[in-house]
Design a protein around this motif. Sequence first.
Motif, PDB file in Angstrom:
ATOM      1  N   ALA A   1       1.696   2.020  13.009  1.00 13.44           N
ATOM      2  CA  ALA A   1       1.503   2.993  14.079  1.00 13.44           C
ATOM      3  C   ALA A   1       0.032   3.358  14.204  1.00 13.44           C
ATOM      4  O   ALA A   1      -0.770   3.143  13.289  1.00 13.44           O
ATOM      5  N   THR A   2      -0.311   3.924  15.373  1.00 13.27           N
ATOM      6  CA  THR A   2      -1.667   4.400  15.645  1.00 13.27           C
ATOM      7  C   THR A   2      -1.576   5.789  16.262  1.00 13.27           C
ATOM      8  O   THR A   2      -0.787   6.010  17.183  1.00 13.27           O
TER       9      THR A   2
ATOM     10  N   ARG B   1      -3.593   1.283   4.703  1.00 15.80           N
ATOM     11  CA  ARG B   1      -2.485   0.387   4.370  1.00 15.80           C
ATOM     12  C   ARG B   1      -1.714   0.985   3.194  1.00 15.80           C
ATOM     13  O   ARG B   1      -2.296   1.321   2.157  1.00 15.80           O
ATOM     14  N   TYR B   2      -0.394   1.127   3.364  1.00 19.10           N
ATOM     15  CA  TYR B   2       0.447   1.673   2.310  1.00 19.10           C
ATOM     16  C   TYR B   2       0.792   0.587   1.284  1.00 19.10           C
ATOM     17  O   TYR B   2       0.735  -0.616   1.574  1.00 19.10           O
ATOM     18  N   THR B   3       1.176   1.032   0.098  1.00 24.71           N
ATOM     19  CA  THR B   3       1.614   0.083  -0.923  1.00 24.71           C
ATOM     20  C   THR B   3       2.891  -0.623  -0.492  1.00 24.71           C
ATOM     21  O   THR B   3       3.204  -1.716  -0.972  1.00 24.71           O
ATOM     22  N   SER B   4       3.638  -0.020   0.456  1.00 29.63           N
ATOM     23  CA  SER B   4       4.860  -0.642   0.973  1.00 29.63           C
ATOM     24  C   SER B   4       4.566  -1.726   1.993  1.00 29.63           C
ATOM     25  O   SER B   4       5.476  -2.455   2.405  1.00 29.63           O
ATOM     26  N   GLY B   5       3.311  -1.840   2.432  1.00 33.12           N
ATOM     27  CA  GLY B   5       2.927  -2.843   3.424  1.00 33.12           C
ATOM     28  C   GLY B   5       2.694  -2.283   4.806  1.00 33.12           C
ATOM     29  O   GLY B   5       2.133  -2.962   5.665  1.00 33.12           O
ATOM     30  N   GLY B   6       3.128  -1.043   5.073  1.00 29.65           N
ATOM     31  CA  GLY B   6       2.932  -0.437   6.386  1.00 29.65           C
ATOM     32  C   GLY B   6       1.494  -0.017   6.597  1.00 29.65           C
ATOM     33  O   GLY B   6       0.689   0.058   5.656  1.00 29.65           O
ATOM     34  N   ARG B   7       1.155   0.281   7.853  1.00 24.93           N
ATOM     35  CA  ARG B   7      -0.207   0.676   8.201  1.00 24.93           C
ATOM     36  C   ARG B   7      -0.174   1.869   9.146  1.00 24.93           C
ATOM     37  O   ARG B   7       0.738   2.014   9.952  1.00 24.93           O
TER      38      ARG B   7
END
Length: 337
Positions: free
Chosen positions: A290-291, A303-309
Amino acid sequence: MTDPHDRSVTGFRTRFLLAVSAWAVLVAAVLVAVPLAFADRLPDPLATHWGPSGRPDGSMPFAAFVLVLVVLWVVVAGVGAGVGARARTLVRRTPRAWYCAGLAWAGGLMVVTQAFTIAANLDRGDWTRAAGMSWQVVVIVAAPIALGALGRLAGLRGPDVPPAPPRTRPRIDLDPGKRPVWVSTTTAPWAAWLAIVALAAAVALAGTALSGLFPGGWRAVVPLAVVGVVGTVLSSVSVRVVPEALTVSVGPLRWPSRRVRLDRVERAWVEERYPAQVGGWGYRGLPGRATIMIRGGECLVVRYTSGGRLAISVDDAEAGAALLNALIARQRPSVER
């Protein structure tokens, strides 16, 4: 020496903005001239809303009908012109194409809606005897979409300057004896003014409706109030980085707010993003990618450790990314330095 490519891009942007301005003036002229040309053949008030049966069930004074569409288009065109004058994405083909599509669709929707409204009221002594709406609804929906498609094709013409590559991961050295904090706030004056105008219009219409001068004004109060609230939320974004978490807040009241623990953040960097690239202003995209778009340009990307941004359009994003990366490295020494 001056780069010939820079001159050609500057010349294109000038021509492009002239074309956008011409479209804005043309639509505004049609929205004013057409109803005035048929004013003596229209009832006052005139039918402006049709129910599921296709029969008119709502009216609006002639002057208000003209004014609402003109003011709405001025707001849309004004915001569009502001984006076009400032955003470098106009020299990039894909965002430019969607920018053109949006302006063409919005202008087409207003002109077509006005045209069918006038046609339905033409030579009717009273708004209750206005012609019904059936197949016309299909045209009102389809014609602006077709015009938007043409606008997108027009936007595909011209230069396509590639975006700057993402910057390398910025880093800073932390003093072990101090608690670092980074706070940055970005404001969008256009959203604040939009909110002020919309809320003022909602209050004025509510007052005229209560006084009986404009009973139909209640229909516009809620949409204008919603626009005012949304504009207020979009008027600013604030980001705060401390050793424990990253906090993102929107609006002057810093609410709603989102807090992300630092152990959930993998790394951060800076990118240039623009509304036309992400689909507009506000919270764009889906959770995980998301932005939060308040203004085009420099964005802090996490960037999250889960891969999301998550990307946030905020000033001094490089310093925020540097502090985040340094805090992550201090928490997890195994992270690549």
